[in-house]
Design a protein around this motif. Structure first.
Motif, PDB file in Angstrom:
ATOM      1  N   ASN A  17       0.818  -1.200   0.000  1.00  0.00           N
ATOM      2  CA  ASN A  17       0.000   0.000   0.000  1.00  0.00           C
ATOM      3  C   ASN A  17       0.860   1.263   0.000  1.00  0.00           C
ATOM      4  O   ASN A  17       0.566   2.216  -0.707  1.00  0.00           O
ATOM      5  N   GLU A  18       1.929   1.271   0.777  1.00  0.00           N
ATOM      6  CA  GLU A  18       2.797   2.447   0.857  1.00  0.00           C
ATOM      7  C   GLU A  18       3.517   2.724  -0.451  1.00  0.00           C
ATOM      8  O   GLU A  18       3.935   3.858  -0.696  1.00  0.00           O
ATOM      9  N   LYS A  19       3.659   1.711  -1.303  1.00  0.00           N
ATOM     10  CA  LYS A  19       4.291   1.917  -2.604  1.00  0.00           C
ATOM     11  C   LYS A  19       3.423   2.765  -3.525  1.00  0.00           C
ATOM     12  O   LYS A  19       3.945   3.449  -4.408  1.00  0.00           O
ATOM     13  N   VAL A  20       2.112   2.721  -3.342  1.00  0.00           N
ATOM     14  CA  VAL A  20       1.223   3.357  -4.305  1.00  0.00           C
ATOM     15  C   VAL A  20       0.308   4.440  -3.727  1.00  0.00           C
ATOM     16  O   VAL A  20      -0.375   5.113  -4.481  1.00  0.00           O
ATOM     17  N   ASN A  21       0.291   4.640  -2.416  1.00  0.00           N
ATOM     18  CA  ASN A  21      -0.635   5.600  -1.822  1.00  0.00           C
ATOM     19  C   ASN A  21       0.056   6.450  -0.770  1.00  0.00           C
ATOM     20  O   ASN A  21       1.012   6.017  -0.143  1.00  0.00           O
ATOM     21  N   SER A  22      -0.485   7.660  -0.561  1.00  0.00           N
ATOM     22  CA  SER A  22      -0.043   8.516   0.534  1.00  0.00           C
ATOM     23  C   SER A  22      -1.289   9.025   1.250  1.00  0.00           C
ATOM     24  O   SER A  22      -2.380   9.091   0.663  1.00  0.00           O
ATOM     25  N   TYR A  23      -1.142   9.387   2.506  1.00  0.00           N
ATOM     26  CA  TYR A  23      -2.284   9.761   3.350  1.00  0.00           C
ATOM     27  C   TYR A  23      -2.064  11.129   3.954  1.00  0.00           C
ATOM     28  O   TYR A  23      -0.929  11.524   4.162  1.00  0.00           O
ATOM     29  N   PRO A  24      -3.164  11.845   4.271  1.00  0.00           N
ATOM     30  CA  PRO A  24      -4.571  11.472   4.083  1.00  0.00           C
ATOM     31  C   PRO A  24      -4.936  11.498   2.600  1.00  0.00           C
ATOM     32  O   PRO A  24      -4.293  12.176   1.802  1.00  0.00           O
ATOM     33  N   THR A  25      -5.985  10.753   2.276  1.00  0.00           N
ATOM     34  CA  THR A  25      -6.450  10.683   0.888  1.00  0.00           C
ATOM     35  C   THR A  25      -7.928  10.303   0.854  1.00  0.00           C
ATOM     36  O   THR A  25      -8.501   9.898   1.863  1.00  0.00           O
ATOM     37  N   SER A  26      -8.514  10.417  -0.307  1.00  0.00           N
ATOM     38  CA  SER A  26      -9.905  10.006  -0.511  1.00  0.00           C
ATOM     39  C   SER A  26      -9.914   8.605  -1.091  1.00  0.00           C
ATOM     40  O   SER A  26      -9.121   8.287  -1.966  1.00  0.00           O
ATOM     41  N   VAL A  71     -24.734  -8.264  -5.140  1.00  0.00           N
ATOM     42  CA  VAL A  71     -24.878  -6.817  -5.175  1.00  0.00           C
ATOM     43  C   VAL A  71     -23.505  -6.187  -4.947  1.00  0.00           C
ATOM     44  O   VAL A  71     -22.713  -6.660  -4.133  1.00  0.00           O
ATOM     45  N   SER A  72     -23.234  -5.151  -5.717  1.00  0.00           N
ATOM     46  CA  SER A  72     -22.022  -4.362  -5.554  1.00  0.00           C
ATOM     47  C   SER A  72     -22.426  -3.096  -4.805  1.00  0.00           C
ATOM     48  O   SER A  72     -23.324  -2.370  -5.244  1.00  0.00           O
ATOM     49  N   VAL A  73     -21.769  -2.851  -3.675  1.00  0.00           N
ATOM     50  CA  VAL A  73     -22.038  -1.669  -2.862  1.00  0.00           C
ATOM     51  C   VAL A  73     -20.820  -0.762  -2.984  1.00  0.00           C
ATOM     52  O   VAL A  73     -19.750  -1.088  -2.476  1.00  0.00           O
ATOM     53  N   ARG A  74     -20.979   0.354  -3.690  1.00  0.00           N
ATOM     54  CA  ARG A  74     -19.863   1.290  -3.862  1.00  0.00           C
ATOM     55  C   ARG A  74     -20.120   2.534  -3.042  1.00  0.00           C
ATOM     56  O   ARG A  74     -21.137   3.200  -3.226  1.00  0.00           O
ATOM     57  N   ILE A  75     -19.191   2.817  -2.152  1.00  0.00           N
ATOM     58  CA  ILE A  75     -19.275   4.001  -1.313  1.00  0.00           C
ATOM     59  C   ILE A  75     -18.296   5.018  -1.885  1.00  0.00           C
ATOM     60  O   ILE A  75     -17.088   4.758  -1.949  1.00  0.00           O
ATOM     61  N   ARG A  76     -18.840   6.135  -2.320  1.00  0.00           N
ATOM     62  CA  ARG A  76     -18.020   7.147  -2.990  1.00  0.00           C
ATOM     63  C   ARG A  76     -17.002   7.745  -2.032  1.00  0.00           C
ATOM     64  O   ARG A  76     -17.057   7.501  -0.833  1.00  0.00           O
ATOM     65  N   PRO A  77     -16.082   8.515  -2.553  1.00  0.00           N
ATOM     66  CA  PRO A  77     -14.903   8.909  -1.770  1.00  0.00           C
ATOM     67  C   PRO A  77     -15.184   9.421  -0.366  1.00  0.00           C
ATOM     68  O   PRO A  77     -16.024  10.287  -0.171  1.00  0.00           O
ATOM     69  N   VAL A  78     -14.463   8.812   0.558  1.00  0.00           N
ATOM     70  CA  VAL A  78     -14.435   9.268   1.935  1.00  0.00           C
ATOM     71  C   VAL A  78     -12.971   9.526   2.284  1.00  0.00           C
ATOM     72  O   VAL A  78     -12.071   8.904   1.732  1.00  0.00           O
ATOM     73  N   GLU A  79     -12.743  10.449   3.184  1.00  0.00           N
ATOM     74  CA  GLU A  79     -11.387  10.799   3.583  1.00  0.00           C
ATOM     75  C   GLU A  79     -10.878   9.804   4.622  1.00  0.00           C
ATOM     76  O   GLU A  79     -11.554   9.537   5.620  1.00  0.00           O
ATOM     77  N   VAL A  80      -9.716   9.215   4.367  1.00  0.00           N
ATOM     78  CA  VAL A  80      -9.066   8.329   5.332  1.00  0.00           C
ATOM     79  C   VAL A  80      -7.708   8.913   5.697  1.00  0.00           C
ATOM     80  O   VAL A  80      -7.054   9.557   4.874  1.00  0.00           O
ATOM     81  N   LEU A 103     -12.874  -3.920  -2.979  1.00  0.00           N
ATOM     82  CA  LEU A 103     -12.023  -3.080  -3.810  1.00  0.00           C
ATOM     83  C   LEU A 103     -11.949  -1.702  -3.188  1.00  0.00           C
ATOM     84  O   LEU A 103     -12.969  -1.126  -2.810  1.00  0.00           O
ATOM     85  N   SER A 104     -10.743  -1.191  -3.039  1.00  0.00           N
ATOM     86  CA  SER A 104     -10.590   0.194  -2.606  1.00  0.00           C
ATOM     87  C   SER A 104      -9.797   0.922  -3.674  1.00  0.00           C
ATOM     88  O   SER A 104      -8.749   0.450  -4.101  1.00  0.00           O
ATOM     89  N   THR A 105     -10.339   2.037  -4.138  1.00  0.00           N
ATOM     90  CA  THR A 105      -9.649   2.842  -5.131  1.00  0.00           C
ATOM     91  C   THR A 105      -9.355   4.191  -4.512  1.00  0.00           C
ATOM     92  O   THR A 105     -10.207   4.774  -3.833  1.00  0.00           O
ATOM     93  N   PHE A 106      -8.164   4.662  -4.734  1.00  0.00           N
ATOM     94  CA  PHE A 106      -7.680   5.862  -4.068  1.00  0.00           C
ATOM     95  C   PHE A 106      -7.759   7.063  -4.990  1.00  0.00           C
ATOM     96  O   PHE A 106      -7.407   6.984  -6.151  1.00  0.00           O
TER      97      PHE A 106
END
Length: 133
Positions: A17-26, A71-80, A103-106
């Motif tokens: 995860n640290e290779k591809v993401n930085s925080y905070p992010t949506s 069913v696919s439940v997609r929750i739109r961007p939230v701040e983490v 699935l989590s997309t950043f």
């Protein structure tokens, strides 16, 4: 191309995860599983409980499979604030055995290209898949 980390533990996931993401992010969260309204509410509740905030109805998109079994439940961007929160949401969703895929997309917009890998957690096989196109 991409790769898979099977049976990944928390530390392996964090390193990837640290290779591809930085925080905070949506982050967009998607859970795919069998079940009806109670499954949907449990997936929304998993995000709400970890982030301690309400998810608005307009921020949830549902897609039923062609035969209505999944069913696919997609929750739109939230701040983490951290990868720990992402992992805690996954663990909360995973408590429901009906969840098959997570699935989590950043970021606010998902753009897939060779420099933009994303992480996919396959709940059925409990593995992390890093993908790029």
């Amino acid at each position: 191309m991409g790769g898979t980390v099977t049976g990944a533990n928390d530390e392996e996931w964090k390193a990837l995860n640290e290779k591809v993401n930085s925080y905070p992010t949506s982050v967009n969260f998607t859970a795919i599983g069998s079940g009806g309204d109670d499954f949907v509410q449990l997936m929304i509740g998993a995000v709400e409980s970890v982030l301690e905030c309400a998810i608005l109805e307009d921020d949830v998109k549902l897609i039923l499979s062609s035969k209505g079994k999944y069913v696919s439940v997609r929750i739109r961007p939230v701040e983490v604030d951290s990868s720990d929160q992402v992992q805690a949401i996954y663990q909360a969703m995973k408590k429901d055995e009906r969840m098959k895929y997570f699935l989590s997309t950043f970021g606010w917009e998902v753009t897939l290209h060779p420099q933009s890998p994303y992480l996919f957690w396959d709940a059925k096989f409990d593995s992390i898949v890093e993908r790029s196109v």
